[in-house]
Design a protein around this motif. Sequence first.
Motif, PDB file in Angstrom:
ATOM      1  N   ASP A  55       0.812  -1.219   0.000  1.00  0.00           N
ATOM      2  CA  ASP A  55       0.000   0.000   0.000  1.00  0.00           C
ATOM      3  C   ASP A  55       0.845   1.269   0.000  1.00  0.00           C
ATOM      4  O   ASP A  55       0.322   2.372   0.129  1.00  0.00           O
ATOM      5  CB  ASP A  55      -0.970   0.011   1.181  1.00  0.00           C
ATOM      6  CG  ASP A  55      -0.256   0.105   2.533  1.00  0.00           C
ATOM      7  OD1 ASP A  55       0.996  -0.011   2.569  1.00  0.00           O
ATOM      8  OD2 ASP A  55      -0.940   0.296   3.555  1.00  0.00           O
ATOM      9  N   GLY A  56       2.179   1.127  -0.121  1.00  0.00           N
ATOM     10  CA  GLY A  56       3.069   2.282  -0.161  1.00  0.00           C
ATOM     11  C   GLY A  56       3.648   2.689   1.175  1.00  0.00           C
ATOM     12  O   GLY A  56       4.425   3.642   1.252  1.00  0.00           O
ATOM     13  N   THR A  82       2.353   6.212  -2.876  1.00  0.00           N
ATOM     14  CA  THR A  82       0.957   5.894  -3.197  1.00  0.00           C
ATOM     15  C   THR A  82       0.819   4.591  -3.973  1.00  0.00           C
ATOM     16  O   THR A  82      -0.280   4.226  -4.372  1.00  0.00           O
ATOM     17  CB  THR A  82       0.324   7.039  -4.009  1.00  0.00           C
ATOM     18  OG1 THR A  82       1.092   7.255  -5.196  1.00  0.00           O
ATOM     19  CG2 THR A  82       0.283   8.321  -3.183  1.00  0.00           C
ATOM     20  N   GLY A  83       1.928   3.903  -4.213  1.00  0.00           N
ATOM     21  CA  GLY A  83       1.906   2.607  -4.880  1.00  0.00           C
ATOM     22  C   GLY A  83       2.837   1.642  -4.164  1.00  0.00           C
ATOM     23  O   GLY A  83       3.554   2.014  -3.224  1.00  0.00           O
ATOM     24  N   THR A  84       2.823   0.397  -4.585  1.00  0.00           N
ATOM     25  CA  THR A  84       3.656  -0.642  -3.975  1.00  0.00           C
ATOM     26  C   THR A  84       5.125  -0.231  -3.950  1.00  0.00           C
ATOM     27  O   THR A  84       5.658   0.248  -4.953  1.00  0.00           O
ATOM     28  CB  THR A  84       3.505  -1.963  -4.748  1.00  0.00           C
ATOM     29  OG1 THR A  84       2.157  -2.406  -4.657  1.00  0.00           O
ATOM     30  CG2 THR A  84       4.422  -3.035  -4.183  1.00  0.00           C
ATOM     31  N   SER A 105       9.104   2.902  -6.042  1.00  0.00           N
ATOM     32  CA  SER A 105       7.698   2.514  -5.945  1.00  0.00           C
ATOM     33  C   SER A 105       7.006   2.542  -7.299  1.00  0.00           C
ATOM     34  O   SER A 105       7.465   3.186  -8.255  1.00  0.00           O
ATOM     35  CB  SER A 105       6.977   3.461  -4.968  1.00  0.00           C
ATOM     36  OG  SER A 105       5.566   3.316  -5.031  1.00  0.00           O
ATOM     37  N   ALA A 106       5.879   1.859  -7.343  1.00  0.00           N
ATOM     38  CA  ALA A 106       5.037   1.870  -8.531  1.00  0.00           C
ATOM     39  C   ALA A 106       4.478   3.257  -8.821  1.00  0.00           C
ATOM     40  O   ALA A 106       3.975   3.503  -9.926  1.00  0.00           O
ATOM     41  CB  ALA A 106       3.887   0.872  -8.359  1.00  0.00           C
ATOM     42  N   ASP A 107       4.557   4.188  -7.852  1.00  0.00           N
ATOM     43  CA  ASP A 107       4.078   5.549  -8.099  1.00  0.00           C
ATOM     44  C   ASP A 107       5.079   6.391  -8.891  1.00  0.00           C
ATOM     45  O   ASP A 107       4.855   7.576  -9.141  1.00  0.00           O
ATOM     46  CB  ASP A 107       3.686   6.249  -6.801  1.00  0.00           C
ATOM     47  CG  ASP A 107       4.877   6.495  -5.859  1.00  0.00           C
ATOM     48  OD1 ASP A 107       6.032   6.279  -6.268  1.00  0.00           O
ATOM     49  OD2 ASP A 107       4.647   6.904  -4.704  1.00  0.00           O
ATOM     50  N   GLY A 108       6.233   5.791  -9.262  1.00  0.00           N
ATOM     51  CA  GLY A 108       7.202   6.478 -10.106  1.00  0.00           C
ATOM     52  C   GLY A 108       8.218   7.308  -9.368  1.00  0.00           C
ATOM     53  O   GLY A 108       8.980   8.054  -9.984  1.00  0.00           O
ATOM     54  N   GLY A 151       6.261   3.639 -13.772  1.00  0.00           N
ATOM     55  CA  GLY A 151       6.332   2.948 -12.487  1.00  0.00           C
ATOM     56  C   GLY A 151       7.712   2.358 -12.263  1.00  0.00           C
ATOM     57  O   GLY A 151       8.288   1.732 -13.151  1.00  0.00           O
ATOM     58  N   GLY A 152       8.264   2.572 -11.070  1.00  0.00           N
ATOM     59  CA  GLY A 152       9.565   2.019 -10.738  1.00  0.00           C
ATOM     60  C   GLY A 152       9.449   0.603 -10.203  1.00  0.00           C
ATOM     61  O   GLY A 152       8.536   0.283  -9.448  1.00  0.00           O
TER      62      GLY A 152
END
Length: 341
Positions: A55-56, A82-84, A105-108, A151-152
Motif C-alpha cells: 500500500d506504499g 501511493t503505490g507498492t 515505488s510503482a508511483d514512479g 512505475g519504478g
Amino acid sequence: TWGDYGGSSQQGYVCCWSIKNPVHPERIFRADNAGVSSVDFSFNHPSLLAVGHTDGTLALFDIRKHGNMPVLKSTVSGGQHTGTIWQVKWVEKGKDRGESLITISADGRVTDWSINKGLECTNLIRLKRMPNKLLGQSQIKGEALLSRQSGGMCMDFNPSERIFYIVGTEDGTIHKCSTSYNEQYLDTYAGHAGPVYRCRWSPFCHDIFLTCSADWTAKMWRQDRLEPLLTFQSLPDSVHDLCWSPTVSTLFAAVTATGRIDLWDLQNPLEPKTYLELEGRSLSCVAFAHQEAAVLCVGDDQGDVTVLKLHGAEFERPPGDAGEPEAQADKMRRFLKKNTQ
C-alpha cells in the motif's frame, strides 16, 4: 516476506531466519493492513530492518524488540508512497558518513528517507516514460500527465561511485541516474520488452550490471554502452530475480515464474551451467548467502524459502590468491576484453 502483490492482501508477514534452523523463523512480524513487498537490513545498525508494503507504507522494525509495532512508520503527510514499494535499500554513503534509506515505488518515485526525526523523505527523481522501440514506442507525446509517468520496479547504487544509480521500470527501460540531478536521466538503456524486475551492479567490476525481465531474459550491460553486452535466454517465462555470486565474478543465479533456478556463467551465455526446477512454484527472489560455503536462498509464491547448497569447485571461492576480489575482477575484465567489443 509474504503478502499479495496485487494489493488486496490485508495481512503480510516478515520472517527472520537463521540458516542453521530452517524449520522455524527466529522472529515473525505481522503487518495487518497490507502485504509485504520488500525488505532490507541496515549495514550500520544490523538490528534495524526496513520493510516496504504493497500500500506504499514504509516501516522500520528493531528485531531486538518483540511485538509487531514498528519503531518508525511513514505517513501520508510525510510523503508516503501511493503505490507498492517494490524495493527498499540501505545505501552506504562512504566512510564515517552513515547510510541512506532509499525506496522505489510503482508511483514512479525514487525516494531518500531521513530517520532522524521520524520518517521524512526527499524525492531523488520522478520517473518519466521514455520511448522503448521494443514495445513499439517511437515517441511519447500528447498524453495525460499520469500516463507519462513510469512505475519504478527496482534500483541499485554503484558500489564505487555512490552518487550514481540505475533504476528498472515497468516500461522495460533502465535509466542511469545521479543523486545530483532530480530532473533528468544520465542515460537510458532500452533492451527489454517487458517490466524490469531486478538490476544489480557487479560486485567486482563496477561498470557492469545485470537486469532481468518479464520478457524471459536476463541481460548484461556496461554503463558506457546503451546496448546489452550479453543476453541470457531463459525458458519461456518471466525472470523474477537474479543475483551475482559474492565469490566468483562470472557466476550469477536467476529464478523464474515457472519454478526454475538457473546458474549462469558469463563464459557460456547459451545455456545455464546447471539448473533446478521446483515444480508447482513461482519463484520470486534469490540471494547468495555471504559466507564461505556456496549457499543459495530462494523464495516463492507459497511463502516458502528453499535453502540450497551448491556442490562443485566452480561455485566456491577459488583457493589462494585466485579467490581475492582483485583477482576475480581481473578474471571478469579478461573475459570482457576477449568476448565483447
